[in-house]
Write an enzyme that holds these catalytic residues in place. Structure first.
Site, PDB file in Angstrom:
ATOM      1  N   HIS A 277      22.620  -7.594  51.875  1.00  0.00           N
ATOM      2  CA  HIS A 277      22.341  -8.941  52.378  1.00  0.00           C
ATOM      3  C   HIS A 277      23.688  -9.580  52.686  1.00  0.00           C
ATOM      4  CE1 HIS A 277      19.951 -12.952  51.846  1.00  0.00           C
ATOM      5  NE2 HIS A 277      20.438 -12.769  53.065  1.00  0.00           N
TER       6      HIS A 277
ATOM      7  N   ARG B 192       6.383 -16.525  54.699  1.00  0.00           N
ATOM      8  CA  ARG B 192       5.960 -15.464  53.770  1.00  0.00           C
ATOM      9  C   ARG B 192       4.594 -15.771  53.178  1.00  0.00           C
ATOM     10  NH1 ARG B 192      11.338 -16.482  52.039  1.00  0.00           N
ATOM     11  NH2 ARG B 192      12.823 -14.999  52.955  1.00  0.00           N
TER      12      ARG B 192
ATOM     13  N   PRO C  84       9.896 -12.686  58.181  1.00  0.00           N
ATOM     14  CA  PRO C  84       9.896 -13.994  58.852  1.00  0.00           C
ATOM     15  C   PRO C  84      11.046 -14.071  59.853  1.00  0.00           C
ATOM     16  CG  PRO C  84      10.829 -14.193  56.659  1.00  0.00           C
ATOM     17  CD  PRO C  84      10.417 -12.758  56.819  1.00  0.00           C
TER      18      PRO C  84
ATOM     19  N   GLU D  11      12.644 -16.736  44.253  1.00  0.00           N
ATOM     20  CA  GLU D  11      12.350 -15.364  43.828  1.00  0.00           C
ATOM     21  C   GLU D  11      11.811 -15.316  42.398  1.00  0.00           C
ATOM     22  OE1 GLU D  11      15.807 -15.269  46.765  1.00  0.00           O
ATOM     23  OE2 GLU D  11      15.199 -16.423  45.005  1.00  0.00           O
TER      24      GLU D  11
END
Length: 414
Positions: free
Chosen positions: A387, A238, A168, A359
């Site tokens: 990340h 997503r 995305p 998640e």
């Protein structure tokens, strides 16, 4: 009365009576035998002549008939058939029997010669070196083994699993930098790889140009949502990619790769070893940006036995995984019977849950517990992606990603 004597006629058996006295010359025994044999063979000669030779007939009385030409062709075919089947070779029965390729081997076998030598001659004869024979045998064996290995590699070739990378993205000052960096990484990954890039509300020309020039297989999707109703834009983007995968039944390993993360090539190759669901630890920067933390599974081999977590607010999560720390088989989305899912409801990320719980709520729809997970690499002892949360929020977004004027550059003189 006068008597007339004539010369001998070729037909000795013919008498001429002309009212005159005719005299006959005596015949020798050989002439008698010849005349008897010619009389005996005359029927065969007439038969053969009648079959293979056409008699001369006057043109006026000539009538063409197909009977004799047909009979002649049949006789020629029959004679040729008999000649072809005749066993002219004395070894015909042996060749017709059991055939063995060794009978026709081109190998030259030396003749066996018996030589008588004295004891002194035998002692002076040089014995063959055993080392040379062994070396030759080893070299031949190595060549044969190498050939078999190469052939086995060709026959056992299995193409790698398809990787479906979902990214995305949204408009910001360094969007081009992030997309180009991630695209360059995906170019180095062994195919097949499909890059699904999802934008919000509309597809920008700049993003489309980057994807076209990247040289990899991609699909450019648009997530149409009202900005006022969007709590987390990444969740809806997503979900748009998941709907596309489910609709077209794309087969492969699905991985959510944000454009601002850092990835290693080893990560994408390790994903192809996953059968259902795989997870791994992810290196992260804390919100204070002054320390690095680890989030992901604790593994015993490939078995997940625990989790790394550092934030107290996320300890209530069932699975402590980052969004870029797992991948799963795409057939889970469109083939629930294969994976024995209790329901056939679509699997989507939830926008209604608290931030940081997207998640775990998503993974709970795919599997039941850690026994259905696979930890990669073995022991989960390697960080394969980071990340970092390095977002330049204060930069202005230039129109069209092109500055209207060049920046003034001042080079100080020494």
């Amino acid at each position: 009365m006068a008597s007339i004597r004539r010369t001998l006629s070729p037909y000795n058996d013919r008498s001429h009576h002309n009212g005159l006295n005719t005299t006959f010359s005596p015949q020798s025994p050989s002439q008698k035998l010849f005349s008897q044999g010619r009389t005996t063979l005359s029927p065969i000669r007439r038969f053969v002549a009648g079959v293979f030779f056409r008699k001369h007939q006057p043109r006026k009385s000539f009538q063409f008939s197909w009977r004799k030409p047909f009979f002649r062709c049949f006789m020629c075919f029959f004679l040729g058939f008999l000649l072809g089947m005749a066993p002219f070779n004395s070894d015909f029965n042996e060749l017709r029997g059991d055939f063995r390729p060794s009978d026709f081997s081109l190998e030259m076998k030396p003749e066996v010669v018996s030589v008588q030598r004295s004891a002194g001659d035998l002692a002076s004869v040089e014995k063959p070196k055993e080392d040379d024979l062994l070396i030759g045998a080893v070299e031949l064996g190595e060549v044969e083994r190498a050939d078999k290995t190469d052939m086995k590699k060709v026959l056992d070739f299995v193409p790698g699993k398809h990787l479906i990378v979902v990214t995305p993205t949204y408009s910001r000052a360094i969007q081009a930098y992030y997309l180009t960096r991630l695209g360059q990484v995906l170019r180095l990954v062994k195919p097949p790889v499909l890059w699904i890039v999802v934008e919000l509300n509309e597809a920008s020309k700049e993003t489309a140009e980057i994807l076209r020039n990247m040289g990899i297989l991609y699909r450019h999707l648009v997530c149409v949502k009202n900005n006022t109703d969007v709590k987390d834009r990444g969740v809806h983007q997503r979900n748009t990619a998941l709907e596309h995968i489910e609709k077209h039944k794309l087969d492969g390993m699905v991985y959510f790769a944000d454009d601002d993360n850092i990835y290693s090539l080893e990560l994408f190759e390790s994903m192809r070893e996953i059968s259902r669901f795989g997870t791994w630890p992810v290196g992260m920067l804390a919100q204070s940006k002054n320390k690095a933390i680890l989030e992901g599974p604790v593994c015993n081999g490939s078995q997940v036995i625990g989790w790394h977590t550092n934030e107290k607010s996320k300890r209530l999560r069932r699975f402590h995984v980052d969004m870029s720390g797992f991948a799963f088989n795409s057939s889970i989305l469109w083939d629930p019977k294969r994976w024995h899912r209790p329901t056939s409801d679509p699997i989507r990320q939830l926008d209604t849950v608290k931030e940081g719980f997207q998640e775990t709520t998503f993974i709970e729809q795919i599997l039941e517990d850690e026994s259905q997970m696979e930890g990669i690499p073995l022991g989960c002892n390697k960080i394969m992606n980071w990340h970092l949360h390095l977002e330049a929020r204060g930069l202005a977004y230039p129109k069209g990603w092109v500055l209207p004027k060049n920046l003034d550059v001042v080079i100080p003189s020494k």
